[in-house]
Enzyme design. Structure first.
Site, PDB file in Angstrom:
ATOM      1  N   GLU A 144       0.850  -1.193   0.000  1.00 28.47           N
ATOM      2  CA  GLU A 144       0.000   0.000   0.000  1.00 28.47           C
ATOM      3  C   GLU A 144       0.887   1.244   0.000  1.00 28.47           C
ATOM      4  O   GLU A 144       1.859   1.291   0.744  1.00 28.47           O
ATOM      5  CB  GLU A 144      -0.909   0.041   1.226  1.00 28.47           C
ATOM      6  CG  GLU A 144      -1.932   1.164   1.107  1.00 28.47           C
ATOM      7  CD  GLU A 144      -2.872   1.262   2.314  1.00 28.47           C
ATOM      8  OE1 GLU A 144      -4.016   1.668   2.120  1.00 28.47           O
ATOM      9  OE2 GLU A 144      -2.465   0.939   3.427  1.00 28.47           O
ATOM     10  N   GLY A 277       3.114   2.438  10.695  1.00 25.32           N
ATOM     11  CA  GLY A 277       2.918   1.801  11.999  1.00 25.32           C
ATOM     12  C   GLY A 277       2.548   0.346  11.805  1.00 25.32           C
ATOM     13  O   GLY A 277       3.032  -0.543  12.494  1.00 25.32           O
ATOM     14  N   ALA A 278       1.660   0.094  10.838  1.00 21.02           N
ATOM     15  CA  ALA A 278       1.207  -1.267  10.552  1.00 21.02           C
ATOM     16  C   ALA A 278       0.490  -1.264   9.206  1.00 21.02           C
ATOM     17  O   ALA A 278       0.185  -0.209   8.661  1.00 21.02           O
ATOM     18  CB  ALA A 278       0.256  -1.752  11.652  1.00 21.02           C
ATOM     19  N   GLU A 280      -2.643  -3.499   6.971  1.00 18.70           N
ATOM     20  CA  GLU A 280      -3.767  -4.414   7.166  1.00 18.70           C
ATOM     21  C   GLU A 280      -3.872  -5.541   6.155  1.00 18.70           C
ATOM     22  O   GLU A 280      -4.978  -6.031   5.903  1.00 18.70           O
ATOM     23  CB  GLU A 280      -5.072  -3.611   7.142  1.00 18.70           C
ATOM     24  CG  GLU A 280      -5.438  -3.002   5.780  1.00 18.70           C
ATOM     25  CD  GLU A 280      -4.973  -1.579   5.571  1.00 18.70           C
ATOM     26  OE1 GLU A 280      -5.529  -0.900   4.695  1.00 18.70           O
ATOM     27  OE2 GLU A 280      -4.058  -1.141   6.280  1.00 18.70           O
ATOM     28  N   ASN A 281      -2.765  -5.996   5.540  1.00 17.62           N
ATOM     29  CA  ASN A 281      -2.875  -7.066   4.541  1.00 17.62           C
ATOM     30  C   ASN A 281      -3.875  -8.126   5.002  1.00 17.62           C
ATOM     31  O   ASN A 281      -3.853  -8.545   6.154  1.00 17.62           O
ATOM     32  CB  ASN A 281      -1.517  -7.755   4.343  1.00 17.62           C
ATOM     33  CG  ASN A 281      -0.391  -6.761   4.215  1.00 17.62           C
ATOM     34  OD1 ASN A 281      -0.403  -5.911   3.351  1.00 17.62           O
ATOM     35  ND2 ASN A 281       0.583  -6.858   5.109  1.00 17.62           N
ATOM     36  N   HIS A 313      -7.269  -1.010  14.990  1.00 13.78           N
ATOM     37  CA  HIS A 313      -7.339  -0.268  13.717  1.00 13.78           C
ATOM     38  C   HIS A 313      -7.136  -1.230  12.539  1.00 13.78           C
ATOM     39  O   HIS A 313      -7.922  -1.235  11.581  1.00 13.78           O
ATOM     40  CB  HIS A 313      -6.258   0.824  13.724  1.00 13.78           C
ATOM     41  CG  HIS A 313      -6.179   1.633  12.464  1.00 13.78           C
ATOM     42  ND1 HIS A 313      -6.609   2.934  12.392  1.00 13.78           N
ATOM     43  CD2 HIS A 313      -5.718   1.343  11.216  1.00 13.78           C
ATOM     44  CE1 HIS A 313      -6.423   3.405  11.153  1.00 13.78           C
ATOM     45  NE2 HIS A 313      -5.868   2.448  10.440  1.00 13.78           N
ATOM     46  N   GLU A 314      -6.089  -2.049  12.610  1.00  8.76           N
ATOM     47  CA  GLU A 314      -5.785  -2.942  11.478  1.00  8.76           C
ATOM     48  C   GLU A 314      -6.869  -4.007  11.300  1.00  8.76           C
ATOM     49  O   GLU A 314      -7.197  -4.381  10.178  1.00  8.76           O
ATOM     50  CB  GLU A 314      -4.417  -3.612  11.665  1.00  8.76           C
ATOM     51  CG  GLU A 314      -3.248  -2.646  11.795  1.00  8.76           C
ATOM     52  CD  GLU A 314      -3.210  -1.567  10.709  1.00  8.76           C
ATOM     53  OE1 GLU A 314      -3.539  -1.857   9.554  1.00  8.76           O
ATOM     54  OE2 GLU A 314      -2.854  -0.415  11.037  1.00  8.76           O
TER      55      GLU A 314
END
Length: 876
Positions: A144, A277-278, A280-281, A313-314
């Site tokens: 992303e 930060g992360a 979400e795959n 969040h993810e």
């Protein structure tokens, strides 16, 4: 070489042509972790929907074997070899030309390619870690927004959803993960081939693969979904907290969205080098170590809260983003704003004692702060090239997005809002949606004019300040666009106004859809006697300016604790913003701040701390003779809380007290509070002698490190050397970033230069450099010269991701003079166009201009010195 005008029709286009649509990718990748290269093949089952002899898709930084490219129609009757294969480098587009029109209908495209496992933290890249003292590489994907094209040729747009069958060939002693569970594993000597189950339909930016050595902890949801947290070998116990949060959050979202999680497993993995930060795959969520791992002994309460909210969040994205995906990057805010908002909903469900909805106001404040710039942008942004996408992963998409969703939920009511969302998810599952689709679902369920209300919040930048005054026993409202510069804007909004008079028993609300409006109050006498609060609990994304009598009543209401914590927060935050914009004298803001001396709530005090540090800096720029009295006043304001909370954690104290302790003593150290500096020095010495001492619990470490650096000078470097020693000895990412964040607090410019040069050494991971860029006021000029001298290196190293923007904003924004604006503009003008930082640079320069204007306003304020003197020595 072909001529540059060839394939002109495919150049400089925001999106790919629609000749063909992908259905399934059969992707094979073989990473070489020693040579840092990879080879791969992809069979793409696609549908030709137009008469064309071209197939046009995305590719970047790949070497495509042109002889391998062929297309086979579905009935197998005919194969087509490509007669020309051209990579349009600037457009990141691969053009495949065939000798004749391809038959309409379904067929398969085959491509062989190879690439480099880069060190840019995007595409298919390498991250490094140590195992048994040996440095090793792992292979990681980060696609992303538009970097799947750096791993394999594809239709790299969110609307081009397809299913994915992935196969990895990797060393047999390593763990290989992807979005789906393994269906087959074949070992052949020191290599193994791992085949994964076919994925559901998804966008390319959610495809993921990670290869390396990992430990894991595992649990299951009541529905039997296997959840694992993977991390470096030896750190598995640090994954337990995130694992527990994930299992509970999946259940919470299943209920809230009325749709179960759609994959058979969920893996979450901590990556040592990770830009965001992360990410979400689908089914394989990747994180920075600081956002996933929690160490009971050495992590602070703030780390624990961050892990919980980032995981929530993810996982929200598994529904809102992965199952239902934005149609194009213009609608990015739908993904990010919604996931930010709903992560608070989840955290509140799991940890009600954190009072997380009060803390949500920090998100709103960050959104309001960025959106108060004339160089802000609307929530929905037109994107014309992939290089423009990175810059909109900002406080507008995330924080303003989340805030307007909260405002809408507050207006429609939580039950209606939830029902509409569940219907929206069901309707658009496995496909794409635009902002208007969400409004339509909410409008249908609520019977309210959602589209009309929200149009003004997503299509134009900025927000209003609502002026409220009493006239002839009535309340007069007027809205104007708020700009931090004090300039006037011409925006107009449909503003959901809420208000309470004297108590929270009766709340009134109406939509202010004109420039001004007057309303009657049932009991006009209450206008003069009791407080009136507009924007109850700060649910709306706007600021409020009260007339003098209303303001005075509110100040008394703050001192008497008659207002909710959210409202106490809002009055302070609005007043600070209005003072910066020259609409409220600094003396009025300081007098108001004095009313918060006995403030009990963490979030309100946290904002008071933030405001005080910004005011102390701007006062130093405006009139250095006022600084000592301003600092004395702030120390007095915080004294009550400091004595209540103390340096040492108390048995059974709240999470919020633990958060407050760190922030409070950090700010007292920055203000030069002697007792704090002395106490910190003694505790740090004890810590150096025994790293497990109870005298330096994680929550106050950053405060102590800042205090240590405040005392460091060129002639007494011992504190700095000791901190570097601690940095080098720890393998906990959270401890490393704590130290990096404190090093710049030193007042000695020579030390600051050393610190900045240290950031560019191999000892600091490139993802972490940004933590060290916030320097003391005395170090600003050094930092600016350092940025100029190292710009070429910095630009080359971080220039392909959003981290470069942090260098610009952190170092440029704090200045406050016309000369600096000119200097910054000239420097960047002479270094060529860089579209990836264009917006950030304009915003940073605007911040300098705002600071400059604020300094001038403060210098012209009569009686300010007397006011500051009186506040500093007031006896409470």
């Amino acid at each position: 070489m072909s001529n540059t005008n060839k394939y002109e029709q495919f150049r400089s286009k925001p999106r790919l042509p629609k000749f063909a649509t992908p259905k399934t990718y059969d992707l094979y990748l073989k990473p070489d972790l020693t040579a840092c290269k990879f080879t791969g093949t992809v069979n793409i089952r696609l549908e030709i929907v137009d008469d064309t002899k071209f197939i046009v898709l995305n590719a970047a930084d790949l070497s495509v074997d042109s002889k391998s490219v062929r297309f086979l129609s579905d009935n197998g009757s005919k194969g087509f070899e490509a007669v020309n294969v051209e990579l349009l480098v600037e457009d990141e587009v691969l053009v495949l030309e065939f000798a004749e029109d391809l038959p309409r209908g379904v067929g398969v495209l085959f491509i062989r390619f190879d690439g480099t496992l880069n060190d840019q933290m995007k595409g298919f890249y390498r991250s490094t870690y140590e195992h048994n003292g040996e440095k090793k590489n792992m292979a990681v994907t980060q696609f992303e927004p538009a970097d799947a094209r750096r791993c394999f040729p594809c239709w790299d747009e969110p609307a081009c959803k397809a299913t994915f069958k992935i196969t990895l060939e990797v060393p047999s002693d390593l763990v290989a993960l992807s979005n789906m569970p393994v269906v087959e594993e074949r070992v052949d000597g020191n290599l193994k081939t791992v085949c994964y189950q076919e994925s559901p339909i998804m966008s390319t930016y959610l495809v993921a693969a990670v290869v390396g050595l990992f430990d894991y902890v595992e649990d299951h949801t009541p529905d039997g979904i296997k959840v694992r947290v993977y991390c470096q070998v030896g750190k598995a116990s640090q994954g337990k907290f995130a694992l527990d949060v994930a299992v509970k959050t999946l259940g919470l979202y299943k209920e809230y969205f009325a749709t179960p999680y759609t994959l058979p497993k969920l893996d979450m993995i901590a990556i040592p080098d990770f830009a965001a930060g992360a990410m979400e795959n689908y089914g394989l969520v990747t994180y920075r170590e600081t956002a996933l791992l929690y160490d009971e002994k050495h992590s602070a309460a703030a780390n624990k809260q961050r892990v919980a909210t980032v995981v929530a969040h993810e996982l929200a994205h598994q529904w809102f983003g992965n199952l239902v995906t934005m149609e194009w990057w213009t609608h990015l805010w739908l993904n990010e704003g919604f996931a930010t908002w709903v992560s608070y909903l989840a955290a509140d469900g799991l940890f009600p004692e954190w009072k997380i909805w009060t803390q949500f106001l920090d998100e709103s404040t960050e959104g309001l702060r960025l959106d108060g710039l004339s160089e802000s942008h609307p929530i929905e942004v037109d994107i014309n090239h992939a290089c423009e996408i990175d810059e909109i992963f900002d406080a507008i998409s995330y924080r303003k997005g989340a805030s307007v969703i909260r405002m809408l939920q507050s207006y429609l009511g939580p039950e209606v809002f939830q029902r509409a969302l569940a219907k929206y998810i069901k309707k658009h599952a496995c496909s794409n949606a635009k902002t208007e689709d969400l409004w339509a679902a909410l409008e249908e369920e609520s019977k309210e004019p959602v589209n009309k209300l929200m149009h003004s919040w997503t299509k134009q930048k900025g927000y209003p300040v609502v002026y409220v005054s009493v006239k002839d026993g009535k309340l007069e409202f007027e809205q104007r666009q708020f700009l931090s510069s004090g300039s006037s804007g011409d925006g107009q909004w449909v503003v959901p106004i809420t208000l309470c008079c004297g108590s929270y028993e009766a709340k009134r609300s109406f939509l202010l859809d004109k420039k001004s409006q007057t309303i009657d109050i049932d009991e006009p006498s209450s206008l003069s006697n009791s407080w009136i609060k507009i924007n109850v609990d700060q649910a709306g994304f706007y600021r409020v300016k009260y007339d003098d009598s209303l303001s005075a009543n509110l100040r008394y209401a703050i001192e008497s604790k008659s207002l909710s914590p959210m409202d106490r927060y809002g009055i302070l935050d609005d007043s600070f913003a209005l003072s910066m914009a020259g609409q409220l004298p600094l003396s009025s803001l300081l007098t108001l701040m004095g009313a918060y001396r006995e403030e009990p709530e963490y979030t309100v005090l946290s904002n008071l701390i933030s405001v005080s540090s910004k005011v102390a800096r701007i006062v130093a720029d405006a009139d250095i003779t006022l600084v000592d009295n301003v600092k004395t006043f702030f120390i007095n304001v915080f004294q009550y809380s400091a004595e209540r909370i103390g340096f040492d954690p108390k048995q059974g104290e709240s999470h919020l007290d633990a958060l407050l302790r760190g922030e409070l003593f950090t700010t007292l150290a920055v203000l030069g509070h002697e007792e704090t500096l002395k106490e910190a020095s003694e505790r740090f010495q004890a810590f150096l002698e025994d790293r497990n001492t109870h005298l330096l619990p994680p929550d106050i470490r950053r405060a102590v490190y800042v205090a240590v650096m405040k005392k460091v000078t060129s002639s007494d470097r011992s504190g700095y050397e000791s901190l570097l020693k601690v940095y080098r000895e720890t393998d906990l990412s959270q401890e490393k970033t704590r130290i990096l964040g404190a090093l710049g607090s030193c007042s000695d410019p020579n030390i600051i230069l050393e610190v900045l040069n240290f950031l560019l050494t191999p000892e600091v991971r490139s993802q972490d450099v940004v933590f060290g860029l916030a320097v003391s006021r005395e170090g600003r000029e050094v930092a600016w010269n350092w940025l100029k001298n190292n710009w070429e290196y910095i630009s080359n190293t971080w220039g392909r991701g959003f981290l470069l923007t942090r260098f610009v904003s952190a170092i440029v924004s704090p200045f406050s003079s016309h000369e600096k604006v000119k200097e910054v503009e000239e420097f960047f003008a002479s270094h060529g166009k860089q579209p990836s930082i264009a917006r950030t640079l304009k915003q940073s320069i605007e911040r300098v201009q705002i600071n400059t204007k604020w300094v001038e306003t403060i210098r012209n304020e009569k009686n300010l010195a007397d006011c500051v003197q009186e506040l500093a020595f007031r006896k409470y």
